[in-house]
Design a protein around this motif. Structure first.
Motif, PDB file in Angstrom:
ATOM      1  N   SER A 179      -3.878  13.564   0.284  1.00 20.22           N
ATOM      2  CA  SER A 179      -4.428  14.391  -0.785  1.00 20.22           C
ATOM      3  C   SER A 179      -5.547  15.280  -0.265  1.00 20.22           C
ATOM      4  CB  SER A 179      -4.963  13.487  -1.912  1.00 20.22           C
ATOM      5  OG  SER A 179      -5.639  14.247  -2.884  1.00 20.22           O
ATOM      6  N   PRO A 180      -5.287  16.586  -0.103  1.00 20.27           N
ATOM      7  CA  PRO A 180      -6.358  17.492   0.311  1.00 20.27           C
ATOM      8  C   PRO A 180      -7.572  17.439  -0.614  1.00 20.27           C
ATOM      9  CG  PRO A 180      -4.227  18.572   0.494  1.00 20.27           C
ATOM     10  CD  PRO A 180      -3.984  17.269  -0.199  1.00 20.27           C
ATOM     11  N   ALA A 181      -7.342  17.190  -1.906  1.00 17.81           N
ATOM     12  CA  ALA A 181      -8.453  17.131  -2.855  1.00 17.81           C
ATOM     13  C   ALA A 181      -9.380  15.954  -2.594  1.00 17.81           C
ATOM     14  CB  ALA A 181      -7.914  17.047  -4.285  1.00 17.81           C
ATOM     15  N   HIS A 182      -8.862  14.909  -1.939  1.00 16.95           N
ATOM     16  CA  HIS A 182      -9.664  13.738  -1.598  1.00 16.95           C
ATOM     17  C   HIS A 182     -10.150  13.770  -0.148  1.00 16.95           C
ATOM     18  CE1 HIS A 182      -7.574  12.260  -5.219  1.00 16.95           C
ATOM     19  NE2 HIS A 182      -8.601  11.440  -5.359  1.00 16.95           N
ATOM     20  N   GLY A 183      -9.859  14.855   0.553  1.00 15.43           N
ATOM     21  CA  GLY A 183     -10.295  14.973   1.944  1.00 15.43           C
ATOM     22  C   GLY A 183      -9.555  14.061   2.898  1.00 15.43           C
ATOM     23  N   GLY A 184      -8.356  13.659   2.531  1.00 23.79           N
ATOM     24  CA  GLY A 184      -7.582  12.787   3.416  1.00 23.79           C
ATOM     25  C   GLY A 184      -6.580  11.965   2.636  1.00 23.79           C
ATOM     26  N   ILE A 185      -6.809  10.651   2.584  1.00 18.22           N
ATOM     27  CA  ILE A 185      -5.831   9.735   2.011  1.00 18.22           C
ATOM     28  C   ILE A 185      -6.408   9.010   0.814  1.00 18.22           C
ATOM     29  CG2 ILE A 185      -4.443   7.666   2.442  1.00 18.22           C
ATOM     30  CD1 ILE A 185      -4.456   8.539   5.436  1.00 18.22           C
ATOM     31  N   LEU A 186      -5.675   9.035  -0.280  1.00 16.30           N
ATOM     32  CA  LEU A 186      -5.963   8.190  -1.430  1.00 16.30           C
ATOM     33  C   LEU A 186      -5.105   6.941  -1.270  1.00 16.30           C
ATOM     34  CD1 LEU A 186      -7.301   7.885  -4.266  1.00 16.30           C
ATOM     35  CD2 LEU A 186      -5.238   8.997  -5.192  1.00 16.30           C
ATOM     36  N   VAL A 187      -5.738   5.783  -1.141  1.00 20.41           N
ATOM     37  CA  VAL A 187      -5.016   4.530  -0.892  1.00 20.41           C
ATOM     38  C   VAL A 187      -4.776   3.826  -2.217  1.00 20.41           C
ATOM     39  CG1 VAL A 187      -4.998   2.357   0.366  1.00 20.41           C
ATOM     40  CG2 VAL A 187      -6.163   4.348   1.350  1.00 20.41           C
ATOM     41  N   LEU A 188      -3.500   3.586  -2.517  1.00 21.41           N
ATOM     42  CA  LEU A 188      -3.106   2.928  -3.753  1.00 21.41           C
ATOM     43  C   LEU A 188      -2.506   1.557  -3.448  1.00 21.41           C
ATOM     44  CD1 LEU A 188      -1.370   5.903  -5.589  1.00 21.41           C
ATOM     45  CD2 LEU A 188      -3.769   5.202  -5.723  1.00 21.41           C
ATOM     46  N   SER A 189      -2.823   0.586  -4.305  1.00 17.93           N
ATOM     47  CA  SER A 189      -2.256  -0.753  -4.180  1.00 17.93           C
ATOM     48  C   SER A 189      -0.982  -0.838  -4.998  1.00 17.93           C
ATOM     49  CB  SER A 189      -3.262  -1.793  -4.678  1.00 17.93           C
ATOM     50  OG  SER A 189      -2.670  -3.087  -4.726  1.00 17.93           O
ATOM     51  N   ASP A 190       0.109  -1.297  -4.365  1.00 18.59           N
ATOM     52  CA  ASP A 190       1.398  -1.479  -5.019  1.00 18.59           C
ATOM     53  C   ASP A 190       1.713  -2.969  -4.993  1.00 18.59           C
ATOM     54  OD1 ASP A 190       3.929  -1.295  -6.071  1.00 18.59           O
ATOM     55  OD2 ASP A 190       4.847  -0.512  -4.256  1.00 18.59           O
ATOM     56  N   THR A 191       1.335  -3.676  -6.042  1.00 16.69           N
ATOM     57  CA  THR A 191       1.530  -5.130  -6.084  1.00 16.69           C
ATOM     58  C   THR A 191       2.202  -5.538  -7.380  1.00 16.69           C
ATOM     59  OG1 THR A 191      -0.679  -5.417  -7.016  1.00 16.69           O
ATOM     60  CG2 THR A 191      -0.451  -5.612  -4.621  1.00 16.69           C
ATOM     61  N   ARG A 226       0.832  -1.197   0.000  1.00 19.58           N
ATOM     62  CA  ARG A 226       0.000   0.000   0.000  1.00 19.58           C
ATOM     63  C   ARG A 226       0.870   1.252   0.000  1.00 19.58           C
ATOM     64  NH1 ARG A 226      -3.193  -3.167  -1.262  1.00 19.58           N
ATOM     65  NH2 ARG A 226      -5.276  -3.601  -0.406  1.00 19.58           N
ATOM     66  N   LEU A 227       0.409   2.226  -0.774  1.00 19.27           N
ATOM     67  CA  LEU A 227       0.987   3.557  -0.750  1.00 19.27           C
ATOM     68  C   LEU A 227      -0.129   4.528  -0.417  1.00 19.27           C
ATOM     69  CD1 LEU A 227       3.668   5.159  -1.346  1.00 19.27           C
ATOM     70  CD2 LEU A 227       2.655   5.678  -3.583  1.00 19.27           C
ATOM     71  N   TYR A 228       0.007   5.237   0.705  1.00 21.03           N
ATOM     72  CA  TYR A 228      -0.954   6.258   1.102  1.00 21.03           C
ATOM     73  C   TYR A 228      -0.519   7.592   0.488  1.00 21.03           C
ATOM     74  CZ  TYR A 228      -3.112   3.489   4.913  1.00 21.03           C
ATOM     75  OH  TYR A 228      -3.793   2.555   5.647  1.00 21.03           O
ATOM     76  N   VAL A 229      -1.392   8.189  -0.302  1.00 28.07           N
ATOM     77  CA  VAL A 229      -1.142   9.522  -0.846  1.00 28.07           C
ATOM     78  C   VAL A 229      -1.998  10.503  -0.061  1.00 28.07           C
ATOM     79  CG1 VAL A 229      -1.255  10.999  -2.879  1.00 28.07           C
ATOM     80  CG2 VAL A 229      -0.659   8.575  -3.127  1.00 28.07           C
TER      81      VAL A 229
END
Length: 298
Positions: free
Chosen positions: A286-298, A281-284
């Protein structure tokens, strides 16, 4: 190797706000994020994928680093670092630093906290080391504005990015001795991480390049273009990818240093900081998303 969006995690008062460095603590399974604009540290329960707590009282908080249940916080607004317990969320101690502490490292097994201080009002930038239990203090002057820093696997050396002249400064631990300067062939050394297994440093630079260097000799082994001026940079040992956050226009560039292949993930404007939760997981932040955009790194 593409990152995939798997969800978001809301953070209170995040929309339109400003964040800085975050860190995952494997012992508590929590992510600690510097909420700079609100003078707070935000705590995320990774396994539950939810915001757990807001910790106030960290003026101008610039970063968080984690090791074995201990969190070190840098406070630019109060020229200090704070040591937190990742389990109880209590502040164990605070230590005065030079002006505007920026990059930081914590080595729990050695009881060391390190802060790279930018300085204020003509003050010389410094790299400062603290004994977290005995309050031993060592300080050395720096040749320019410090950015981020990391240690090698044995915690025998610290590597620190200097913006100008663009370099990686290397010092021995635990005393900040035997200082060496490795010049970087790109301007504005900024984000930094290390691949311990291959002995490589990854230096993201303001001129929109990612530089690969030997962590033993400083030899430059590769340079790749990236999509803009970078900030937070993470190497994921599970996938072998280097992820570089670029706040404008809002991207994460993921580079495979084994073949130079790059993919680009659109995030959000101002999303210049991330937290890696290895292995996948990579947590971005992001104020535009109101917090954290969670990305899968697999």
């Amino acid at each position: 190797m593409s990152l995939k969006t798997v969800g978001t995690i809301a953070i209170p008062n995040a929309e339109g706000s400003e964040f800085d460095h975050g860190a995952f603590d494997a012992k508590s399974r929590r992510v600690f994020i510097a909420h700079t604009a609100r003078d707070r540290v935000e705590v995320i329960d990774h396994d539950a994928s939810r915001h757990l707590a807001t910790l106030p009282g960290f003026p101008g908080v610039a970063g968080a680093v984690a090791d074995d249940g201990q969190i070190l916080i840098t406070n630019r607004g109060s020229a200090s670092i704070a040591l937190l317990d990742a389990g109880t969320l209590e502040t164990r101690a605070t230590y005065k630093t030079g002006g505007r502490p920026n990059g930081a490292v914590i080595v729990a097994r050695l009881g060391l906290g390190i802060a790279a201080c930018i300085g204020v009002d003509g003050e010389t930038p410094t790299l400062q080391l603290y004994g977290l239990s005995d309050r031993r203090h060592v300080s050395i002057n720096l040749p320019g504005r410090p950015r981020w820093c990391v240690t090698d696997a044995a915690a025998e050396r610290i590597f620190l990015c200097i913006r100008e002249p663009s370099m990686v400064l290397v010092a021995r631990l635990p005393d900040l001795g035997e200082v060496t300067q490795w010049m970087v062939p790109s301007s504005g050394a900024h984000g930094l991480d290390i691949d311990h297994s291959r002995g490589r440093l990854y230096v993201a630079c303001d001129d929109a390049t990612l530089v690969e260097m030997s962590s033993t000799s400083g030899e430059v082994t590769n340079v790749w273009p990236i999509g803009g001026p970078p900030d937070v940079t993470f190497f994921n040992p599970a996938t072998g990818l280097v992820h570089v956050a670029i706040g404008e226009p809002g991207l994460v560039d993921s580079i495979d240093p084994r073949n130079g292949h790059t993919t680009r993930t659109v995030t959000g404007a101002g999303a210049h900081t991330t937290a890696l939760v290895a292995p996948d997981r990579l947590y971005v932040i992001s104020p535009a998303h109101g917090g954290i955009l969670v990305l899968s790194d697999t």
